[in-house]
Design an enzyme around this catalytic site. Sequence first.
Site, mmCIF file in Angstrom:
data_model
loop_
_atom_site.group_PDB
_atom_site.id
_atom_site.type_symbol
_atom_site.label_atom_id
_atom_site.label_comp_id
_atom_site.label_asym_id
_atom_site.label_seq_id
_atom_site.Cartn_x
_atom_site.Cartn_y
_atom_site.Cartn_z
ATOM 1 N N TYR A 261 -47.162 -1.499 6.303
ATOM 2 C CA TYR A 261 -45.886 -0.797 6.111
ATOM 3 C C TYR A 261 -45.549 -0.721 4.619
ATOM 4 O O TYR A 261 -45.259 0.341 4.070
ATOM 5 C CB TYR A 261 -44.750 -1.506 6.866
ATOM 6 C CG TYR A 261 -43.390 -1.176 6.323
ATOM 7 C CD1 TYR A 261 -42.823 0.068 6.565
ATOM 8 C CD2 TYR A 261 -42.696 -2.090 5.508
ATOM 9 C CE1 TYR A 261 -41.582 0.393 6.013
ATOM 10 C CE2 TYR A 261 -41.473 -1.771 4.967
ATOM 11 C CZ TYR A 261 -40.921 -0.526 5.221
ATOM 12 O OH TYR A 261 -39.702 -0.203 4.660
ATOM 13 N N ASP B 8 -44.001 -14.150 4.785
ATOM 14 C CA ASP B 8 -42.663 -14.292 4.201
ATOM 15 C C ASP B 8 -42.722 -14.987 2.846
ATOM 16 O O ASP B 8 -43.545 -15.874 2.632
ATOM 17 C CB ASP B 8 -41.752 -15.114 5.129
ATOM 18 C CG ASP B 8 -41.069 -14.259 6.183
ATOM 19 O OD1 ASP B 8 -41.203 -13.024 6.118
ATOM 20 O OD2 ASP B 8 -40.408 -14.835 7.070
ATOM 21 N N LYS C 61 -45.287 2.493 1.573
ATOM 22 C CA LYS C 61 -44.214 2.734 0.596
ATOM 23 C C LYS C 61 -44.787 2.788 -0.824
ATOM 24 O O LYS C 61 -44.439 3.657 -1.620
ATOM 25 C CB LYS C 61 -43.136 1.648 0.693
ATOM 26 C CG LYS C 61 -42.328 1.681 1.987
ATOM 27 C CD LYS C 61 -41.483 2.934 2.107
ATOM 28 C CE LYS C 61 -40.757 3.046 3.435
ATOM 29 N NZ LYS C 61 -40.153 4.370 3.661
ATOM 30 N N SER D 75 -38.726 0.324 -0.796
ATOM 31 C CA SER D 75 -38.298 -0.993 -0.329
ATOM 32 C C SER D 75 -38.690 -2.044 -1.360
ATOM 33 O O SER D 75 -39.698 -1.894 -2.065
ATOM 34 C CB SER D 75 -39.019 -1.281 0.984
ATOM 35 O OG SER D 75 -38.981 -2.657 1.261
ATOM 36 N N GLY E 117 -31.192 7.688 11.781
ATOM 37 C CA GLY E 117 -31.565 6.271 11.703
ATOM 38 C C GLY E 117 -30.452 5.412 11.116
ATOM 39 O O GLY E 117 -29.356 5.905 10.827
HETATM 40 N N1 UDP Z 1 -35.809 -14.692 9.664
HETATM 41 C C1 UDP Z 1 -35.643 -15.757 10.553
HETATM 42 N N2 UDP Z 1 -35.646 -15.490 11.898
HETATM 43 C C2 UDP Z 1 -35.768 -14.230 12.407
HETATM 44 C C3 UDP Z 1 -35.932 -13.153 11.499
HETATM 45 C C4 UDP Z 1 -35.945 -13.420 10.132
HETATM 46 O O1 UDP Z 1 -35.516 -16.910 10.151
HETATM 47 O O2 UDP Z 1 -35.771 -14.062 13.630
HETATM 48 C C5 UDP Z 1 -35.771 -14.952 8.210
HETATM 49 C C6 UDP Z 1 -37.020 -14.528 7.460
HETATM 50 O O3 UDP Z 1 -37.973 -15.573 7.456
HETATM 51 C C7 UDP Z 1 -36.436 -14.212 6.062
HETATM 52 C C8 UDP Z 1 -35.039 -13.693 6.362
HETATM 53 O O4 UDP Z 1 -34.732 -14.177 7.672
HETATM 54 O O5 UDP Z 1 -36.307 -15.397 5.305
HETATM 55 C C9 UDP Z 1 -34.934 -12.166 6.362
HETATM 56 O O6 UDP Z 1 -35.927 -11.628 7.211
HETATM 57 P P1 UDP Z 1 -35.907 -10.103 7.660
HETATM 58 O O7 UDP Z 1 -37.056 -9.904 8.618
HETATM 59 O O8 UDP Z 1 -34.563 -9.718 8.137
HETATM 60 O O9 UDP Z 1 -36.165 -9.303 6.319
HETATM 61 P P2 UDP Z 1 -37.363 -9.368 5.232
HETATM 62 O O10 UDP Z 1 -36.740 -9.954 4.006
HETATM 63 O O11 UDP Z 1 -38.454 -10.194 5.797
HETATM 64 O O12 UDP Z 1 -37.739 -7.953 5.042
#
Ligand code: UDP
Length: 335
Positions: A150, A296, A154, A126, A12
């Site tokens: 998910y 988020d 964890k 995580s 991975g």
């Molecule tokens: N994000 C975004 N557009 C996308 C994917 C993510 O604006 O297509 C934003 C999301 O809202 C967060 C940041 O990017 O603020 C990181 O998101 P990601 O899914 O990579 O990781 P997370 O912190 O959610 O695990």
Amino acid sequence: MKTKVLVTGGAGFIGSHTCCILLEAGYEVVVIDNFSNSSPNVVEKIKEITGKDVVLYEGNVCDKSLLKTIFEKEKIDVVIHFAAFKAVGESVRLPLKYYRNNLDSTITLLEVMEEENCKRLVFSSSATVYGSPKTLPIKEDFPLSTTNPYGTTKLMIEQILKDLKIADDDWSIAILRYFNPIGAHPSGLIGENPNDIPNNLMPYIVKVANKELEILSIFGDDYNTKDGTGVRDYIHVVDLAKGHEKAIEKVLKEKKLDCYNLGTGEGYSVLELVETFQKVNEVDVPYKIVQRRAGDIASCYADPSYALKELGFKAEKGIEEMCRDAYNFVKKSKN
Ligand code: UDP
């Protein structure tokens, strides 16, 4: 004799980079992977990068008899357990799939480790286990909670590990709580390349830059952050892999269970990441602002000082290198 590490999910994204770091540090590496979200080709790339051999078992960590065979044949000293499903959105739609796979595989692995008297483990957790933290930066002793299945797998596994340690003090366990791993190996031979439409920000940016997807949707610009977009602690996957080497050293040396944040301690917004990516790679990433994504949080970044104190781990690579390496991998794999 070299120390032998069993790496579950070694093909991975994080697993493959960790295999490289371990091989380069002189460990022997045994991988078990069912390639549900990776490919056997990655193992060949690991060998190419390091010039070292990897013993590969193709199969599922839920398969107890396969695990028994591996432990009996290979005389494993320590295990790093990466193998798991990891798509947040899918876990909301298919919770049973996540609970079955992530819990079953871990419990099976722990049973076999106990039976084989191999009680040293590094576990992939995580920062999602911190839920919506009340203050920042996040320290390891913050209250734990989750917002999706998910994340709950964890957190449940962390609890199982704590109970195991209480029942049998022989266990030596490092729980690593990752912030946002991005980037790729500087060789461009391994990296993150999801087959489906990516959920995470960096793989999405990369596909837009590469014209495989049209436009990036930025999920909200009305958060209480520096520019209104979400702030995260992005860490280069090679730095993260080095954190695993430090954790291995720790579990070989000390019989304790402890949790460590692996992050840089720096927060970058979505817009900052997009702008840096465009600048260092001299490529356009068209984007539009859309609604916030459910679940988020505004900001999330680590206090990395405990990992520094206890493991001697400090992330070294900056955001520009992360952006450059992420794009380099995709350009290289396209050719
Ligand atoms: N994000 C975004 N557009 C996308 C994917 C993510 O604006 O297509 C934003 C999301 O809202 C967060 C940041 O990017 O603020 C990181 O998101 P990601 O899914 O990579 O990781 P997370 O912190 O959610 O695990």
